[in-house]
Enzyme design. Structure first.
Site, PDB file in Angstrom:
ATOM      1  CB  VAL A  24       0.123  -2.704   0.561  1.00  0.00           C
ATOM      2  CG1 VAL A  24       1.283  -3.864   0.431  1.00  0.00           C
ATOM      3  CG2 VAL A  24      -1.007  -3.073   1.284  1.00  0.00           C
ATOM      4  N   GLY A  25       2.450  -0.845  -0.441  1.00  0.00           N
ATOM      5  CA  GLY A  25       3.987  -0.631  -0.689  1.00  0.00           C
ATOM      6  C   GLY A  25       4.196   0.235  -2.106  1.00  0.00           C
ATOM      7  CB  VAL A  54       0.781  -2.536  -3.520  1.00  0.00           C
ATOM      8  CG1 VAL A  54      -0.160  -3.739  -3.207  1.00  0.00           C
ATOM      9  CG2 VAL A  54       1.466  -2.923  -4.787  1.00  0.00           C
ATOM     10  CG  ASP A  80      13.161  -7.547  -5.417  1.00  0.00           C
ATOM     11  OD1 ASP A  80      12.122  -6.305  -5.531  1.00  0.00           O
ATOM     12  OD2 ASP A  80      14.249  -7.437  -4.659  1.00  0.00           O
TER      13      ASP A  80
END
Ligand SMILES: Oc1ccc(-c2ccc(-c3cc(Nc4ccc(CNC5CC5)cc4)n[nH]3)cc2)c(O)c1
Length: 310
Positions: free
Chosen positions: A10-11, A18, A126
């Site tokens: 996912v990242g 993730v 962020d």
């Protein structure tokens, strides 16, 4: 991890990866953050424990939910709910931007999430399109607190030396290296996000920290006196002059078609002086959300969407 089937990345975060996974028994989709091996690295262990403690404080309809935490073979695993898509996905599908009503439904929920974090004396640090998740029913869930920090004093701000935030959404105080910053950095990022949603283009797409400052000065004029001093004391900018703010292009000139109420909301977030930026709790009462009683109607609609998502 054997209870889960990995469906891909996912990242990539700074202290881990993730993964999108499916729970084999229930079929439920989750996002699992796997930290790098922590036993040998005290720093990773400290970061992981700090993140877990912070996440356990953050329970809100507009924040992604931490479902489970476990440690296996020297690694920490955080299991979160999986949400269908991100705001970045929606912006990529809509290169000229989202319509005003869709935007304000998303913006209102981001503000609810950020206001809740700030009430808990937590700065996200962020906020950006890929950290804004959107469910099938349109419920927004802010995620990725890998950079979040608890403010050292509830009053405001603290002294933070570690670096954060994706450049395009970074407030001037972060760019010049001010270690005394607070929740106003999230308000700046929100202001950048608002205009990006309405135009489809990033507000200040700097390709370096200096270029990022140039983008901002070209729009708003000089940095504050404090930020100018910090800039000239910052070894990363030694020998560099701040740009003259001649040829400024203010927001209303750059975006003549943006509705004035939306522009006013953006300007409340994008003051060079962090002290002048509005608080998220105040922004929830901004005319963009209170005109035509949107904020009253939408909360009922949102609660119905949240129930539907469950
Ligand atoms: O400290 C942390 C660490 C990690 C997270 C975190 C928790 C959950 C997620 C997540 C992501 C997600 N869904 C998702 C859906 C779509 C994309 C990307 N779309 C691709 C490009 C076409 C990316 C993510 N659901 N849940 C992501 C990060 C967190 O919320 C806090």
């Amino acid at each position: 991890m054997e209870r889960y089937e990995s469906l891909g990345l996912v990242g990539e975060g700074s202290y881990g990866t993730v993964l999108k996974c499916r729970h084999r028994e229930s079929g439920r989709l989750v996002a699992i953050k796997k930290f790098v091996d922590s036993d040998d690295d005290k720093t990773v262990k400290k970061i992981a424990l700090r993140e877990i403690k912070l996440l356990r404080q953050l329970r809100h309809d507009n924040l992604v939910n931490l479902l489970e935490v476990w440690k296996r073979r020297r690694r920490w695993y955080l299991v979160f709910e999986f949400v269908e898509r991100t705001l970045l996905d929606d912006l990529e599908q809509n290169p000229t931007g989202l319509d005003l009503n869709t935007s304000r439904q998303i913006l209102f929920q981001i503000l609810r999430a950020a206001a809740f974090c700030h009430q808990q004396h937590i700065i996200h640090r962020d906020i950006k399109p890929e950290n804004i998740l959107i469910s099938q029913c349109g419920v927004v869930k802010m995620c990725d607190f890998g950079f979040a920090r608890t403010m050292t004093s509830p009053a405001e701000g603290g002294v933070y030396t570690d670096y954060v935030a994706t450049r395009w959404y970074r407030a001037p105080e972060l760019l010049v290296g001010d270690t005394k910053y607070g929740k106003a950095v999230d308000v700046w990022a929100f202001g950048c996000l608002l205009l990006e949603m309405l135009t489809g283009q990033p507000l200040f797409p700097g390709d370096s920290d200096l270029d990022q400052i140039y983008h901002i000065v070209r729009c708003f004029g000089n940095l504050t006196a404090r930020h100018q001093e910090l800039f000239y004391r910052n070894p990363g900018f030694s020998g560099v002059r701040l740009p003259e703010h001649s040829g400024r292009v203010p927001l209303d000139q750059r975006f003549p078609t943006i509705p004035p109420t939306a522009l006013d909301l953006a300007q409340s977030c994008l003051h060079m002086d962090p002290e002048r930026r509005a608080q998220c709790s105040e922004l929830l009462e901004h005319p963009l959300f209170t005109q035509d009683a949107f904020h009253i109607r939408f909360v009922d609609e949102l609660n119905a969407k949240i129930q539907k998502d469950h």
